[in-house]
Scaffold this motif. Structure first.
Motif, PDB file in Angstrom:
ATOM      1  N   ILE A  66      35.397  33.146  43.381  1.00  0.00           N
ATOM      2  CA  ILE A  66      34.813  34.713  44.012  1.00  0.00           C
ATOM      3  C   ILE A  66      34.018  35.205  43.091  1.00  0.00           C
ATOM      4  O   ILE A  66      33.668  34.642  42.741  1.00  0.00           O
ATOM      5  CB  ILE A  66      36.505  35.341  43.774  1.00  0.00           C
ATOM      6  CG1 ILE A  66      38.000  34.635  43.266  1.00  0.00           C
ATOM      7  CG2 ILE A  66      35.864  37.104  43.464  1.00  0.00           C
ATOM      8  CD1 ILE A  66      38.004  34.550  44.834  1.00  0.00           C
ATOM      9  N   ARG A 250      39.182  32.049  48.002  1.00  0.00           N
ATOM     10  CA  ARG A 250      37.635  33.105  48.828  1.00  0.00           C
ATOM     11  C   ARG A 250      38.002  33.055  49.917  1.00  0.00           C
ATOM     12  O   ARG A 250      37.919  31.892  50.318  1.00  0.00           O
ATOM     13  CB  ARG A 250      36.312  32.619  48.690  1.00  0.00           C
ATOM     14  CG  ARG A 250      34.889  33.001  49.089  1.00  0.00           C
ATOM     15  CD  ARG A 250      34.646  32.884  48.288  1.00  0.00           C
ATOM     16  NE  ARG A 250      32.432  33.285  49.493  1.00  0.00           N
ATOM     17  CZ  ARG A 250      31.217  32.653  48.824  1.00  0.00           C
ATOM     18  NH1 ARG A 250      31.173  31.974  47.682  1.00  0.00           N
ATOM     19  NH2 ARG A 250      30.368  33.188  49.900  1.00  0.00           N
ATOM     20  N   THR A 254      37.319  38.726  51.585  1.00  0.00           N
ATOM     21  CA  THR A 254      38.184  38.171  50.293  1.00  0.00           C
ATOM     22  C   THR A 254      38.719  39.629  49.949  1.00  0.00           C
ATOM     23  O   THR A 254      40.063  38.782  49.277  1.00  0.00           O
ATOM     24  CB  THR A 254      36.579  38.386  49.408  1.00  0.00           C
ATOM     25  OG1 THR A 254      36.125  36.896  49.893  1.00  0.00           O
ATOM     26  CG2 THR A 254      37.360  37.277  48.013  1.00  0.00           C
TER      27      THR A 254
END
Length: 276
Positions: A66, A250, A254
């Motif tokens: 992320i 992700r 997202t």
């Protein structure tokens, strides 16, 4: 990204609920779904607790990575919407004894103990007054530059972060002998206790692989509870050695995926749509 309004959120959750079922509700690398989880759909409660599951907070284009700016967007959303982070001890006291929790409790977890948990996630979480539980692969801490050092772990511990075991080597436990499994469980626990001065109470299954025998071994090794990668929330009917989490990945959108996974879980559980 512009914030999602309550009305837009309702439409997103309802409109994409079946897509979520297909894409993430049947996450099952577990060898069996054991214990109390099997018949939980009928008794699921909106008072169940979301447990978020992260791995890496960096800019690599990988499903487990992320980007820091997107992680901060997610933490800002939780902060702005009144969520309060809790510890696994808080969770288990609530599940087992009805201990009162803060309004909108949430448990945030990380698997593996990557270096970016310290350099990227840690300052963002401190900014919003949040803490997390990090499950460490003990053979990699302090020995592999991609992972945290024990000094970094100790610093985070001082700020209220909790550390549990993710085994010594991250090998899928269902592929090991009984003796090897116990070595992974006990030796990782001992190393964390040696480094931090406190015995870890909680465990997360590497790759999510487990079965009833492994659950029992986790209990025998001295852990109070264990976390899976099965999508769902933790409730009073959850198996304490197979606790559900909400994996965060992700993707092209997202934040939208994060929002749906977090907010759709109670609806999906209530209708029994994410239980095996």
């Amino acid at each position: 990204m512009a914030r999602i309004s309550r009305r837009q959120g309702c439409f997103l959750v309802l409109g994409l609920i079946f897509l979520l079922i297909l894409s993430s509700s049947v996450v099952s690398t577990t060898a069996v779904v054991a214990g109390r989880n099997m018949n939980r759909a009928a008794s699921v409660s909106l008072a169940d607790i979301p447990v978020l599951n992260y791995h890496k907070i960096d800019s690599f284009y990988h499903s487990l990575s992320i980007p820091p700016e997107e992680f901060e967007e997610q933490m800002a959303y939780l902060h702005e919407n009144g969520f309060h982070t809790i510890t696994p001890d808080d969770l288990m006291s609530y599940l087992n004894h009805g201990k009162q929790l803060p309004e909108k409790p949430i448990l945030i977890t990380f698997d593996d103990g990557y270096q970016d948990n310290y350099t990227n996630a840690y300052p963002i979480m401190k900014k919003y007054g949040f803490t997390a539980t990090i499950f460490l692969v003990t053979s990699l801490v302090g020995h592999d530059g991609r992972f945290m050092t024990w000094d970094q772990v100790r610093q985070m511990k001082k700020d209220g972060f909790i550390f549990g075991s993710h085994t010594v080597s991250h090998a899928p436990l269902t592929k090991l002998t009984r003796e090897q499994v116990m070595d992974e469980l006990v030796n990782s626990r001992k190393e964390i206790e040696h480094q931090l001065g406190t015995r870890p109470r909680y465990f997360a299954y590497p790759t999510g692989a487990y079965n009833r025998q492994i659950e029992e071994m986790v209990k025998q090794a001295g852990y109070k509870a264990a976390f899976t990668i099965r999508y769902g929330q933790a409730g009073t009917e959850s198996n304490p050695y197979a606790l559900e989490r909400i994996p965060i990945f992700r993707g092209p959108h997202t934040f939208r995926s994060f929002y749906i996974r977090l907010n759709a879980a109670p609806v999906l559980e209530r209708f029994g749509l994410i239980r095996n």
